[in-house]
Design an enzyme around this catalytic site. Structure first.
Site, mmCIF file in Angstrom:
data_model
loop_
_atom_site.group_PDB
_atom_site.id
_atom_site.type_symbol
_atom_site.label_atom_id
_atom_site.label_comp_id
_atom_site.label_asym_id
_atom_site.label_seq_id
_atom_site.Cartn_x
_atom_site.Cartn_y
_atom_site.Cartn_z
ATOM 1 C CE LYS A 49 36.087 74.277 52.572
ATOM 2 N NZ LYS A 49 36.581 75.320 51.677
ATOM 3 C CD GLN A 93 37.354 78.769 52.053
ATOM 4 O OE1 GLN A 93 37.670 77.599 52.160
ATOM 5 N NE2 GLN A 93 36.175 79.135 51.597
ATOM 6 C CG ASP A 116 39.487 73.592 46.142
ATOM 7 O OD1 ASP A 116 38.435 73.016 46.461
ATOM 8 O OD2 ASP A 116 39.987 74.530 46.795
HETATM 9 N N1 GUN Z 1 35.120 79.151 48.417
HETATM 10 C C1 GUN Z 1 33.861 78.773 48.137
HETATM 11 N N2 GUN Z 1 33.856 77.506 47.669
HETATM 12 C C2 GUN Z 1 35.130 77.090 47.651
HETATM 13 C C3 GUN Z 1 35.770 75.864 47.277
HETATM 14 O O1 GUN Z 1 35.155 74.895 46.829
HETATM 15 N N3 GUN Z 1 37.109 75.830 47.430
HETATM 16 C C4 GUN Z 1 37.822 76.883 47.892
HETATM 17 N N4 GUN Z 1 39.133 76.757 48.000
HETATM 18 N N5 GUN Z 1 37.271 78.030 48.248
HETATM 19 C C5 GUN Z 1 35.930 78.126 48.129
#
Ligand code: GUN
Length: 282
Positions: A49, A93, A116
């Site tokens: 990311k 995360q 998100d």
């Molecule tokens: N862990 C797995 N997928 C995601 C996601 O889309 N966002 C976040 N913050 N954590 C994750």
């Protein structure tokens, strides 16, 4: 014969477009990512990311916190980011360590920085069919792919396997908002084979390698595989790709399908939140 949905290619197009638009900005969007503990998969996701954010020209910061951090200290970090005018988007995360109350942490994010779309404010709007500040990244990426390949959603019978807050629940609402007939399945579902055989689009987000085999698939179905399973055979999805391939009309590969779209949509959401916040300043 299936058409392979090339998520990598579509994701690259999206990120190149964001990169171009970002190059025209004086001030750059800034993404903050919080990671708690040292889960190896999470560390890879976070690094990817951050790399992508840098690639498109965003500013970014990764805040790595120890696995034994207290909930209060973690909340304090979020409040600091909420207040920081230079931060446009906050991502925590997941998964968080067991002893931390995930709900309390995610709800602390200012909804306008909730990249998100996981806060009740944004998720509630989505569920009601209103417009949230942003839509969750993976569901948004899935719909982007279906639209890109001109796969109709309106009136279609769609099966969503897995009811997670990250994928299953939000995609089910987003599909219903687009007039799909949605069935939600989970590990307790009894007649899954029967349901999946009568479905036109199957979205699997269960995290079980080779869970969906050809007996579950009708001719011409569309398969969206959200699974990312690390096995001794490498990275594989929920769907037994080779066994279903000839029956499907469209299918996403793993890797190279939904995964790259999630990161591309994260970049898009960061950009959208930045623009939204800019428009509110004046
Ligand atoms: N862990 C797995 N997928 C995601 C996601 O889309 N966002 C976040 N913050 N954590 C994750």
């Amino acid at each position: 014969m299936a058409v392979i949905i090339d998520g990598k290619k579509v994701a690259n197009e999206v990120t190149e477009n964001i990169k171009q638009k970002t190059s025209e900005l004086k001030q750059k969007p800034k993404l903050a990512v919080i990671i708690v503990g040292e889960n190896p998969a999470s560390q890879i996701y976070v690094r990817n990311k951050q790399k992508k954010a840098e690639y498109v020209g965003f500013n970014s910061v990764v805040i790595s916190l120890p696995v034994d951090i207290s909930e209060e200290n973690l909340l304090e970090q979020i409040y600091i980011l909420n207040e920081d005018k230079n931060i446009n988007a906050i991502l925590i995360q997941l998964p968080l360590p067991e002893n931390i109350n995930k709900q309390r942490i995610l709800e602390a994010i200012d909804p306008i920085k909730d990249v998100d779309g996981f806060t009740s404010y944004n998720f509630g709007k989505l569920a009601l069919g209103y417009k949230p500040y942003v839509y969750p990244c993976t569901p948004k990426g899935i719909l982007y792919l279906l639209d890109e390949y001109n796969i109709p959603i309106d009136g279609k019978k769609v099966l969503v396997i897995g009811r997670s807050n990250i994928v299953g629940k939000p995609i089910s609402f987003m599909l219903q908002n687009r007039n799909a007939t949605v069935t939600m399945a989970n590990s307790h579902t009894k007649n899954l084979k029967e349901i999946s055989l009568s479905s036109e689009i199957i979205i699997s987000a269960v995290g079980k390698p080779n869970f969906i085999t050809s007996e579950y698939i009708s001719d011409g179905s569309v398969i969206i595989d959200v699974g990312i399973n690390r096995t001794t055979d490498g990275l594989i999805g929920d769907v037994d790709y080779n066994s279903v391939f000839d029956k499907t009309s469209y299918i996403t590969p793993v890797p190279g399908g939904v995964g790259p779209m999630t990161i591309a949509m994260l970049m898009q959401n960061t950009f959208e939140l930045f623009q939204l916040q800019q428009s509110l300043i004046i």
